[in-house]
Design an enzyme around this catalytic site. Structure first.
Site, PDB file in Angstrom:
ATOM      1  N   ASP A   1      20.323  -2.551  24.253  1.00 52.42           N
ATOM      2  CA  ASP A   1      18.907  -2.599  24.028  1.00 52.42           C
ATOM      3  C   ASP A   1      18.838  -3.608  22.704  1.00 52.42           C
ATOM      4  O   ASP A   1      17.650  -4.514  22.746  1.00 52.42           O
ATOM      5  CB  ASP A   1      18.183  -1.362  23.901  1.00 52.42           C
ATOM      6  CG  ASP A   1      18.481  -0.517  22.423  1.00 52.42           C
ATOM      7  OD1 ASP A   1      19.536  -0.583  22.095  1.00 52.42           O
ATOM      8  OD2 ASP A   1      17.485  -0.388  21.751  1.00 52.42           O
TER       9      ASP A   1
ATOM     10  N   ASP B   1      22.691  -2.277  18.738  1.00 52.97           N
ATOM     11  CA  ASP B   1      23.707  -0.931  19.021  1.00 52.97           C
ATOM     12  C   ASP B   1      24.287  -0.999  20.335  1.00 52.97           C
ATOM     13  O   ASP B   1      24.137  -2.243  21.152  1.00 52.97           O
ATOM     14  CB  ASP B   1      22.812   0.321  18.738  1.00 52.97           C
ATOM     15  CG  ASP B   1      21.600   0.333  19.346  1.00 52.97           C
ATOM     16  OD1 ASP B   1      21.457  -0.035  20.492  1.00 52.97           O
ATOM     17  OD2 ASP B   1      20.532   0.262  18.671  1.00 52.97           O
TER      18      ASP B   1
ATOM     19  N   TYR C   1      13.462   6.344  21.870  1.00 52.16           N
ATOM     20  CA  TYR C   1      12.780   5.753  22.657  1.00 52.16           C
ATOM     21  C   TYR C   1      11.948   6.861  23.264  1.00 52.16           C
ATOM     22  O   TYR C   1      11.794   7.256  24.601  1.00 52.16           O
ATOM     23  CB  TYR C   1      13.214   4.829  23.930  1.00 52.16           C
ATOM     24  CG  TYR C   1      13.856   3.504  23.171  1.00 52.16           C
ATOM     25  CD1 TYR C   1      12.822   2.534  23.014  1.00 52.16           C
ATOM     26  CD2 TYR C   1      15.081   3.392  22.927  1.00 52.16           C
ATOM     27  CE1 TYR C   1      13.337   1.282  22.488  1.00 52.16           C
ATOM     28  CE2 TYR C   1      15.525   2.072  22.712  1.00 52.16           C
ATOM     29  CZ  TYR C   1      14.590   1.316  22.302  1.00 52.16           C
ATOM     30  OH  TYR C   1      14.949   0.050  21.682  1.00 52.16           O
TER      31      TYR C   1
ATOM     32  N   GLU D   1      16.619  -6.830  13.199  1.00 52.84           N
ATOM     33  CA  GLU D   1      17.282  -6.250  14.456  1.00 52.84           C
ATOM     34  C   GLU D   1      16.183  -6.793  15.349  1.00 52.84           C
ATOM     35  O   GLU D   1      14.996  -7.039  15.349  1.00 52.84           O
ATOM     36  CB  GLU D   1      17.193  -4.771  14.751  1.00 52.84           C
ATOM     37  CG  GLU D   1      17.893  -4.237  15.844  1.00 52.84           C
ATOM     38  CD  GLU D   1      18.317  -3.032  15.855  1.00 52.84           C
ATOM     39  OE1 GLU D   1      19.264  -2.442  16.607  1.00 52.84           O
ATOM     40  OE2 GLU D   1      17.399  -2.087  15.101  1.00 52.84           O
TER      41      GLU D   1
END
Length: 526
Positions: free
Chosen positions: A86, A89, A238, A485
């Site tokens: 995603d 990571d 999430y 990120e």
């Protein structure tokens, strides 16, 4: 990792002058002419190759990546190799991955001609198919969907390349006894949208996608519940704050668009009130909160006379869609999206750019599909706006992303002369596996690579990072994950936005930097 969403309305901020807002004139708009949107589009699609998990194909263009996650699902006796990481990571999270594919597919559906004119259609299709191939593997039976591979907690103990992973690759699923209607609904939406994309290009594959989408919708609707209650490991990363009702409405509308079936439209009409479709007045659209997207899609149906019997409910959907648009334009009373001094939409501190790119896409689609060919205006409490003003605002947000901002920095990595060089991304921040095949362990990655002040040795071209804070400040530091990120669902909506802006500016598909000449791998120094 993405932050958890929220249904709260963003606090009102003092309104900028309406004329400046609609024209997108932040105080740093000094770029002569338009940005090269074709170049931005090409680089956006390249990003998805950097995020691939599994066995990479021979035509892989991001050459600093290699095969990874080749035993995913083995422990559970299922093949879960493939799909996307995603962000920076190495966990594969089903919900944001599915939303990414839905938005990529929607970009192709609405702007296929523009994407095709750049020569990027094949790359767009490959990006979609890399996700849908994985979803078909993950949907192992009508009422079983694998939700996640890997564990966020153990993953964050390590700073490793994906090719070296030593963290848990345990897989988690939802089923009849452990429901996940939101995950099933979003995955159904992704596969239904993709079935439209492949309908003429690969009819057999399209039919297969549609079959999975219909099964998943039925599963999600029959066995209702939030997936983060069944898979508690996902809560910190999430979690489904909005619940599952928005995903079921979202899936129904996509299945209606894919099949033209009355059943799915009736579902979205009959449950418009009880599922919140015409109740929630939104100021965000994200991997978690789908209501604004639902409302825009329902508004598009008003353009078709045969849906006149549902006109009353569709008009209510449209009213809520226009509330969202007015909130982005800063023309609501008391429920606007906040702004940075430089004019960027600002929803929250963590990874704010995801809300900017998704808003830009929804506004562009509404302008093109609902306001097109008419003199209609959106009547906001703070004033009426037409198609030209909405499009100008979209352009202002895209241009801010590409460099027209107080930092004079492109937040799309690899675009323009100045962009983030220390993206919070494990694979990019460590020497490429293809360059150095020696094993790099968890602590070794932290000790030797994470804290380095030098730029990343590999460039994650096309990644849209989290972006600046509420005062337009941005700190290019690897440890500043809230800002540096990037996530797949940040970039996905930009594919359609850049394609449309390229057409509006009369640009060709020529690139500023040919991909074959772009420095995809920076020089490595020990």
């Amino acid at each position: 990792m993405g932050d958890t969403g929220s249904l709260r309305l963003v606090p009102h901020c003092p309104r900028l002058l309406i004329a400046l807002v609609l024209l997108g004139l932040s105080f740093t708009v000094s770029v002569a002419g338009a940005f090269n949107y074709a170049d931005a589009l090409t680089k956006s699609l390249l990003y998805f190759e950097a995020q691939r998990s599994g066995r990479l194909p021979h035509n892989q263009r991001v050459t600093w990546r290699d095969h990874s996650g080749l035993t995913d699902g083995l422990e559970q006796g299922v093949d879960l190799v493939g799909g996307y990481y995603d962000a920076g990571d190495h966990v594969k999270f089903g919900l944001p991955m599915a939303f990414t594919v839905t938005m990529l597919s929607w970009s192709v559906i609405e702007y296929s001609g523009q994407i095709d004119s750049t020569g990027e259609m094949e790359h767009a299709l490959e990006a979609i198919k890399w996700g849908t191939d994985y979803f078909m593997k993950a949907h192992t039976s009508p009422t079983v969907l694998w939700a996640e591979v890997g564990d966020g907690d153990t993953d964050h103990y390590c700073w490793q390349r994906p090719e070296d992973m030593t963290t848990s690759r345990r897989a988690y699923k939802v089923d009849e006894n452990n429901p996940g209607s939101d995950l099933a609904g979003e995955t159904a939406a992704a596969m239904a949208a993709a079935s439209i994309v492949f309908r003429r290009r690969n009819p057999h594959y399209s039919s297969l996608l549609l079959h999975h989408a219909q099964q998943l919708f039925e599963f999600g609707d029959k066995y209702r519940g939030e997936y983060d209650r069944s898979v508690e490991e996902v809560k910190s990363y999430y979690g489904s704050v909005s619940g599952y009702k928005d995903e079921l409405l979202w899936a129904a509308l996509w299945l209606h668009r894919a099949t033209d079936g009355e059943y799915y439209l009736s579902y979205a009409i009959n449950k418009a009130h009880c599922f919140g479709g015409v109740g929630w007045a939104m100021t965000e659209f994200s991997w978690d909160v789908k209501y604004a997207g639902i409302q825009v899609m329902a508004s598009q149906l008003l353009m078709n006379e045969k849906h006149g019997v549902h006109g009353h409910v569709l008009q209510m959907y449209r009213s809520k869609a226009e509330h969202y648009i007015c909130s982005c334009l800063n023309l609501n009373n008391g429920s606007n999206v906040d702004r940075t001094p430089g004019g960027l939409l600002y929803v929250r501190q963590w990874n704010n750019m995801q809300y900017v790119s998704s808003a830009a896409f929804l506004l562009m689609v509404y302008s093109d599909q609902v306001l097109a060919g008419s003199d209609e205006e959106i009547r906001c409490p703070g004033g009426s706006v037409g198609r030209a003003e909405v499009t100008a605002f979209v352009k202002s947000q895209a241009d801010y992303i590409l460099g027209s901002n107080p930092m004079n920095m492109s937040y799309l990595v690899g675009f323009g002369p100045s962009y983030p060089r220390r993206v919070h991304h494990r694979g990019a921040s460590i020497v490429s596996y293809r360059e150095y095949r020696g094993f790099i362990g968890c602590t070794q990655g932290y000790d030797n690579w994470y804290a380095r002040q030098e730029p990343n040795p590999n460039v994650v071209v096309g990644a849209l990072v989290g972006g600046p804070d509420c005062q337009d400040n941005f700190f290019d530091q690897r440890g500043n994950y809230m800002q540096t990120e990037a996530c797949t669902y940040n970039t996905a909506p930009l594919v359609g936005v850049f394609a449309r802006l390229m057409q509006l500016e009369g640009q060709s598909g020529e690139l500023e930097d040919g991909i074959e000449n772009f420095p995809l791998r920076a020089s490595y120094r020990k």
